[in-house]
Design an enzyme around this catalytic site. Structure first.
Site, PDB file in Angstrom:
ATOM      1  N   LYS A  44      -1.252   5.181  -0.068  1.00  0.00           N
ATOM      2  CA  LYS A  44      -0.669   4.378   1.085  1.00  0.00           C
ATOM      3  C   LYS A  44       0.844   5.055   1.574  1.00  0.00           C
ATOM      4  CE  LYS A  44      -3.092   0.283  -0.502  1.00  0.00           C
ATOM      5  NZ  LYS A  44      -2.985  -1.036  -1.045  1.00  0.00           N
ATOM      6  N   GLN A  88       1.245  -4.808  -4.181  1.00  0.00           N
ATOM      7  CA  GLN A  88      -0.126  -4.572  -4.995  1.00  0.00           C
ATOM      8  C   GLN A  88      -0.722  -5.507  -5.881  1.00  0.00           C
ATOM      9  OE1 GLN A  88      -1.810  -1.571  -3.571  1.00  0.00           O
ATOM     10  NE2 GLN A  88      -3.504  -2.197  -5.088  1.00  0.00           N
ATOM     11  N   ASP A 111      -0.559  -7.406   4.766  1.00  0.00           N
ATOM     12  CA  ASP A 111      -1.744  -7.411   3.872  1.00  0.00           C
ATOM     13  C   ASP A 111      -2.560  -8.738   4.425  1.00  0.00           C
ATOM     14  OD1 ASP A 111      -2.316  -5.474   2.336  1.00  0.00           O
ATOM     15  OD2 ASP A 111      -1.291  -5.918   0.650  1.00  0.00           O
TER      16      ASP A 111
END
Ligand code: NAP
Length: 277
Positions: A44, A88, A111
């Site tokens: 990412k 994450q 997200d």
């Protein structure tokens, strides 16, 4: 349905938008030393930097306390340099994932896991949508797959993949069935699917006899095997399906592209170029 060509086009637009908007920041927070999570976060970062975004990489030890993690999120929420934040997953046992996801400011929640953004999707007014389902919808559209009135079957009900893709398919007027580990006759469900999306993490679980002739099949699963990465769908399904995403090279590149696109969207909200609801 290869992901890379479409992902590249999405990222070309990201690069153009980043050049126009200037100094866009994406912060990632990684807890612990799970090797797969390290690979995902590094990818990412590389993608963000390659597309002209500023990348803030916060790595915390596996024994970090919840209070310390929340303090990092507080700082990132307050930083004017940071437009998007992602934590994450998975998080270690001492940390309550629900509390942490709620601590990310909804306007920076690229997200789409904060209950505000998840709720907006559920209510049919998507704001930030998780990147993997967004990537799947873009792939289906790119290949002209009709969703209106189609029978869509989603295997897996996680908040990252299964539930959000089911809502997006429903929003596109498909008739949606969600299957999971307690589904009684999985093959009977999947065989009825015009569009089959599988995100379970069990290599090759969906075999050719479980797929309808001419179906569009999206394989989200990634399992590391001795011979490399494997999807949830057996490769022979390509002989029966009209469309199948490969693993690797299908949904994966789209996920990264859509995360970057979400970060551009966050930058627009924060610069009042788009109204955040
Ligand atoms: P997850 O949270 O572990 O959820 C897995 C889901 O699969 C659960 O809903 C589970 O049902 C269901 N399931 C497990 N075994 C099953 C079976 N035998 N039959 C039917 N359903 C079954 O996983 P996730 O985070 O959604 O990820 C799923 C897969 O996608 C993983 O391989 C992950 O690595 C991959 N992934 C890929 C990308 C990408 O960018 N390509 C992004 C995200 C995830 P229950 O709810 O009943 O337990």
């Amino acid at each position: 349905m290869r992901g890379a060509p479409l992902a590249e086009r999405v990222r070309e637009q990201v690069r153009a938008d980043a050049a126009e908007l200037g100094a866009i920041g994406l912060a990632t927070v990684l807890v612990g030393d799970d090797p797969a999570s390290h690979v995902y976060v590094s990818r990412k970062h590389e993608a963000a930097v390659a597309d002209g975004l500023h990348s803030f990489d916060r790595r915390l030890p596996g024994d970090v306390s919840q209070a310390e993690l929340l303090a990092v999120l507080d700082e990132l929420n307050g930083s004017d340099e940071v437009d998007g934040i992602l934590v994450q997953l998975q998080l270690p046992a001492q940390i309550d994932e629900e509390v942490v996801l709620r601590a990310v400011e909804p306007i920076k929640d690229v997200d789409g896991f904060h209950p505000f953004n998840a709720g907006r999707l559920y209510a049919g007014h998507p704001t930030f949508v998780p990147a993997t389902p967004l990537g799947i919808m873009a792939l289906l559209e790119e290949h002209g797959i009709a969703l209106e009135g189609a029978r869509a079957v989603v295997v897996g009900r996680s908040t990252i993949v299964g539930k959000p893709i089911a809502h997006l398919l429903l929003g596109a007027n498909a008739t949606v069935t969600i299957c999971h580990s307690r589904t009684r006759d999985l093959a009977a469900e999947t065989r009825a699917a015009d569009v089959l999306v599988v995100g379970i993490g069990k290599a090759g679980l969906i075999t050719v006899d479980m797929v309808k002739d001419g179906a569009a099949v999206v394989d989200v699963g990634i399992t590391r095997t001795e011979t490399g990465l494997a999807g949830d769908v057996a490769p022979e399904v390509a002989e029966r399906a009209a469309f199948l995403t490969p693993v690797p090279g299908g949904v994966g590149p789209m996920t990264i592209a859509m995360l970057l696109r979400n970060t551009i969207q966050a930058a627009r909200y924060r610069r009042n170029l788009l109204a955040f609801p």
